[in-house]
Design a protein around this motif. Structure first.
Motif, PDB file in Angstrom:
ATOM      1  N   VAL A 645      11.443   3.199  -2.996  1.00 44.80           N
ATOM      2  CA  VAL A 645      11.865   3.215  -1.594  1.00 44.80           C
ATOM      3  C   VAL A 645      11.427   4.514  -0.922  1.00 44.80           C
ATOM      4  N   VAL A 646      11.626   5.644  -1.592  1.00 47.35           N
ATOM      5  CA  VAL A 646      11.402   6.952  -0.981  1.00 47.35           C
ATOM      6  C   VAL A 646       9.915   7.243  -0.767  1.00 47.35           C
ATOM      7  N   LEU A 647       9.076   6.970  -1.778  1.00 47.59           N
ATOM      8  CA  LEU A 647       7.656   7.337  -1.659  1.00 47.59           C
ATOM      9  C   LEU A 647       6.960   6.657  -0.478  1.00 47.59           C
ATOM     10  N   PRO A 648       7.086   5.321  -0.305  1.00 47.74           N
ATOM     11  CA  PRO A 648       6.441   4.725   0.883  1.00 47.74           C
ATOM     12  C   PRO A 648       7.040   5.228   2.190  1.00 47.74           C
ATOM     13  N   THR A 649       8.341   5.542   2.177  1.00 48.54           N
ATOM     14  CA  THR A 649       8.986   5.996   3.407  1.00 48.54           C
ATOM     15  C   THR A 649       8.550   7.411   3.788  1.00 48.54           C
ATOM     16  N   LEU A 650       8.463   8.311   2.821  1.00 48.70           N
ATOM     17  CA  LEU A 650       8.163   9.705   3.110  1.00 48.70           C
ATOM     18  C   LEU A 650       6.673  10.036   3.085  1.00 48.70           C
ATOM     19  N   VAL A 651       5.934   9.429   2.152  1.00 47.40           N
ATOM     20  CA  VAL A 651       4.573   9.892   1.901  1.00 47.40           C
ATOM     21  C   VAL A 651       3.517   9.016   2.570  1.00 47.40           C
ATOM     22  N   GLN A 652       3.464   7.772   2.191  1.00 48.40           N
ATOM     23  CA  GLN A 652       2.383   6.916   2.673  1.00 48.40           C
ATOM     24  C   GLN A 652       2.907   5.496   2.859  1.00 48.40           C
ATOM     25  N   ARG A 653       2.908   5.040   4.102  1.00 46.05           N
ATOM     26  CA  ARG A 653       3.468   3.721   4.379  1.00 46.05           C
ATOM     27  C   ARG A 653       2.651   2.601   3.742  1.00 46.05           C
ATOM     28  N   ASP A 654       1.383   2.844   3.488  1.00 45.71           N
ATOM     29  CA  ASP A 654       0.536   1.798   2.908  1.00 45.71           C
ATOM     30  C   ASP A 654       0.834   1.567   1.423  1.00 45.71           C
ATOM     31  N   TRP A 655       1.729   2.384   0.862  1.00 44.64           N
ATOM     32  CA  TRP A 655       2.055   2.204  -0.559  1.00 44.64           C
ATOM     33  C   TRP A 655       3.105   1.111  -0.788  1.00 44.64           C
ATOM     34  N   TRP A 656       3.693   0.576   0.289  1.00 46.17           N
ATOM     35  CA  TRP A 656       4.805  -0.364   0.067  1.00 46.17           C
ATOM     36  C   TRP A 656       4.384  -1.623  -0.708  1.00 46.17           C
ATOM     37  N   PRO A 657       3.145  -2.163  -0.556  1.00 50.06           N
ATOM     38  CA  PRO A 657       2.796  -3.309  -1.415  1.00 50.06           C
ATOM     39  C   PRO A 657       2.773  -2.934  -2.897  1.00 50.06           C
ATOM     40  N   LEU A 658       2.267  -1.710  -3.191  1.00 47.89           N
ATOM     41  CA  LEU A 658       2.253  -1.264  -4.581  1.00 47.89           C
ATOM     42  C   LEU A 658       3.669  -1.040  -5.094  1.00 47.89           C
TER      43      LEU A 658
END
Length: 782
Positions: A645-658
């Motif tokens: 939850v935190v990484l796509p929210t804080l770092v890179q929004r394009d990571w949410w599929p991964l």
């Protein structure tokens, strides 16, 4: 007087009796004045005829061409209408003495019908009916008749030379003269005061008063008279005659929970009258007062107040009985009297000590549906066993909790949902192998057992009282149950406080450490997941142009020496191509991460937070690997979802599929690890002969296994579409994000983390306790 064929006087007497009955009931039969031929019968003749009544209902119908139930109906109609007949000596009249014996014959048939209904059909005594009315009412009316009472007294008089046990089929000892003590006890009774009390399996139970007040003894008594045809069974006669010697204990110094016995003879037992309801009646009335059970049986609430009050009283009574050097061997609800004392507390008294005639094979049947309370070794061997009362205690606690028994004797699933500790104790009491009872519970075998069990039981009930999930839910509480945490952390904190106060030994300390560990993980997860959820909501509000004073963000900026517009410290880690605000472009990542956080919160706190596979770590390499792997997987669900939850929210929004893909794969791996542990543990438990694990398919564990294909089905589009999105071959992120969010909120949140939760907890807790029992069994064998 009409007699039968020479050498077969018993059969002839009964044949003549039934012939007269046919005439009385209008079905033909013996001609002449109604009752003629019976008026001159001696007590011995009635005694012989009653002994010859067929024990089996089918045999009765075959012999007399009328069912016993129909005979009762017709004879009762005659009995209730006989007051309209003319005076003695005129046509149709029956002498009072003969009418009394006929009434006792009818009472015998009613008692046998009640016995059959209880033994073969599982009817409760109060549910048996004859002639369109409760059988107890018919019996009560018959015993109220003075002539019937006189007949009963004559037939059971121990002073008769041919005593009641001396008929056909009884052993030679049955003809022995009654002792002086027995005769004096009988002589002291006011037999005119007899009243019907309740039916027994092989007896008619009456109450009455002493003719003269007796010092140190209650004025009221219970007279348990064996139904006459059962006096042809030597084991019943011998057991009745010897009951005083075996269970009376008239010289006991301390008060005993066993009801005092005054005397016993071939056909009756005389004891104190203890006012109160049987536990069977008590539980039936309590069940009728409870709200209807929920549609899902596994959610049936455990009756914690009944466990506290009635279960505690049961253990106190058993502890007193053990201190008296005695055991029961037939501990069933019908053999326990519940007394309400003036203090407002409950006291339990025991009757009918010794192995039931059903289990001793003296008679056939199922024991009023109470065979589930008898220990397997008693049912198998037909004799008492030192540890049989432990099994009966466990079965009684299940009934007191208001939970139906499992047909295979395993502990019902509801206990694994409500309380692991209570389920552990019940498993430890109800193992079919007496050598494995109290395998896990910390009980010193050299000291009285039931007092120690009572302390453990009290501890587990105290824990259960702090839980609250088993209580009936109001509409508002059911709505609150839909929240992600459903009070898990607060509940665990309360239970931990109770565990801390309860620690008395090494086992208790181990359970305290386990409870503390699980509570810390739940607290850590709650802090992490709610922080992550707050982060998502905060970032969403920034996209929408909403803001509020976030002091902790400002403090973080000051601590790290950052300044500028926005949340500088956290914005430093954001990728350059991740703009904020961007409501439409960031909508997919917000939808997915928020719903993922909510599902993860409910899944861990509602399903996994109180599960552990290492209550006792196995020593075998393979078993240890499975247990530790499953435990690591369970605890990983407290940390890894927050990362996704935190990484796509804080770092890179394009990571949410991964993140979605890795999150689902992680969940699938944890599910497989839990099943790997549970399947292996259950197989080893069955191989070791542990009866705590069902032999067939375990439905609760099947719910967890059903998650595998569900997760696999959703992984296919997640992997496919997620890969295409990552490669830039598909552009419509919002449609895919909406699909993932819909799965999270529409399936995983309400079903996997909601309705499936109690089933998963039950299945996994059963497997974890089986692993613990296997480890203790290994230590016992070393």
């Amino acid at each position: 007087m009409t007699r039968g064929r020479q050498g077969d006087t018993t059969r002839g007497s009964l044949d003549h009796l039934t012939g007269v009955v046919r005439g009385l009931t209008g079905r033909g039969g013996t001609p002449g004045r109604r009752g003629a031929g019976l008026d001159g019968w001696r007590v011995q003749d009635w005694h012989a005829a009653l002994l010859d009544v067929p024990l089996d209902e089918r045999a009765y119908a075959d012999r007399f061409q009328v069912t016993r139930e129909r005979e009762i109906e017709l004879l009762w109609a005659w009995w209730t209408g006989r007051a309209d007949t003319v005076a003695v000596g005129e046509a149709g009249a029956v002498e009072p003495r003969t009418a009394g014996y006929l009434g006792y014959y009818l009472l015998t048939l009613v008692a046998m019908h009640s016995s059959d209904r209880m033994r073969f059909h599982g009817d409760a005594p109060w549910d048996v009916a004859v002639a369109g009315r409760p059988a107890a009412d018919v019996s009560r009316a018959l015993v109220a008749d003075p002539d019937v009472r006189r007949a009963l007294a004559a037939l059971h008089d121990p002073g008769r030379a041919d005593g009641p046990g001396s008929g056909s089929g009884s052993d030679a000892a049955g003809a022995d003269a009654a002792s002086t003590g027995t005769l004096s006890e009988w002589a002291a009774l006011d037999l005119t005061s007899l009243e019907f009390y309740r039916p027994g399996t092989t007896s008619i139970i009456l109450t009455g008063r002493l003719a003269q007040p007796s010092r140190g003894r209650t004025a009221a008594f219970v007279l348990k008279c064996v139904i006459h045809p059962y006096l042809t069974i030597p084991a019943i006669v011998a057991g009745t005659r010897g009951y005083l010697a075996e269970h009376g204990r008239p010289d006991a110094d301390e008060p005993s929970p066993a009801v005092p016995v005054w005397a016993s003879h071939d056909s009756w037992i005389l004891m104190d009258l203890v006012r109160g309801r049987t536990m069977g009646e008590y539980l039936a009335r309590r069940a009728a007062e409870q709200p209807p059970p929920p549609a899902r049986e596994i959610l049936r609430p455990v009756d914690t107040p009944a466990l506290r009050e009635l279960g505690g009283a049961l253990l106190s009574a058993l502890a007193d009985l053990e201190r008296d050097g005695r055991r029961h061997d037939d501990l069933t609800p019908s053999n326990i009297i519940v007394q309400d004392e003036q203090t407002g507390r409950i006291r339990l008294r025991f009757v009918d000590l010794g192995v039931n005639h059903l289990h001793a094979r003296s008679i056939t049947g199922q024991g009023q549906g109470e065979e589930v309370f008898a220990a397997p070794e008693v049912r198998r061997d037909g004799v008492g066993h030192p540890l049989a009362d432990l099994y009966s205690l466990g079965a009684l606690l299940v009934a007191i909790a208001g939970i139906p028994h499992n047909p295979d004797g395993t502990v019902p699933d509801q206990f694994y949902v409500a309380s692991v500790g209570l389920a552990r104790l019940l498993e430890d009491l109800t193992d079919a192998d007496p050598r494995r009872r109290l395998l896990v519970t910390p009980v010193d075998p050299t000291a009285p057992r039931f007092e120690q069990i009572g302390r453990v039981f009290g501890d587990e009930v105290a824990i259960l009282e702090q839980d609250g999930r088993e209580r009936p839910r109001s509409a508002w509480q059911r709505l609150r149950d839909l929240s992600p945490g459903a009070g898990t952390v607060a509940r665990q904190r309360r239970m931990l406080q109770v565990r801390t106060r309860q620690v008395r030994d090494a086992t208790g300390a181990a359970h305290l450490r386990q409870a503390r560990r699980l509570q810390r993980w739940a607290w850590l997860f709650a802090v992490l997941v709610w922080s992550a959820t707050a982060l998502v909501v905060t970032w969403w509000s920034r996209d929408l142009g909403l803001s509020w004073q976030a002091k902790w963000f400002e403090m973080a900026d000051e601590v790290f020496g950052r300044s500028g517009a926005g949340l500088v410290f956290l914005d430093d880690v954001r990728a350059d191509d991740y703009p904020i605000p961007d409501p439409w472009g960031n909508l997919p990542v917000r939808l997915v991460t928020l719903t993922f956080a909510l599902v993860s919160a409910r899944l861990y706190l509602n399903v996994f937070a109180e599960l552990s596979t290492v209550w006792a770590v196995p020593t075998g390499r393979g078993a240890r690997l499975r247990a530790v792997t499953a435990e690591v997987g369970l605890r990983s669900l407290a940390v890894l979802p927050v990362v996704y939850v935190v990484l796509p929210t804080l770092v890179q929004r394009d990571w949410w599929p991964l993140g979605t893909l890795v999150g689902h794969v992680t969940f699938a791996v944890v599910v497989q690890a839990c099943l790997w542990f549970a399947w292996d543990t259950n197989a080893r438990a069955r191989a070791a002969g542990l009866t705590s694990v069902p032999r067939g398919e375990i439905a609760t564990l099947g719910r967890l296994a059903a998650w595998q294909p569900t997760v696999a089905v959703y992984l296919v589009p997640i992997i496919g579409i997620g890969t295409l999105l990552s490669l830039g071959l598909v552009q419509d992120e919002l449609v895919y994000a909406s699909f993932v969010a819909l799965i999270n909120l529409g399936i995983f949140y309400p079903k996997s983390a909601g309705t499936d939760a109690p089933y998963i907890r039950a299945g996994m807790n059963r497997a974890a306790l089986a692993a613990e029992r296997l480890e203790h069994l290994r230590r016992m064998r070393e």
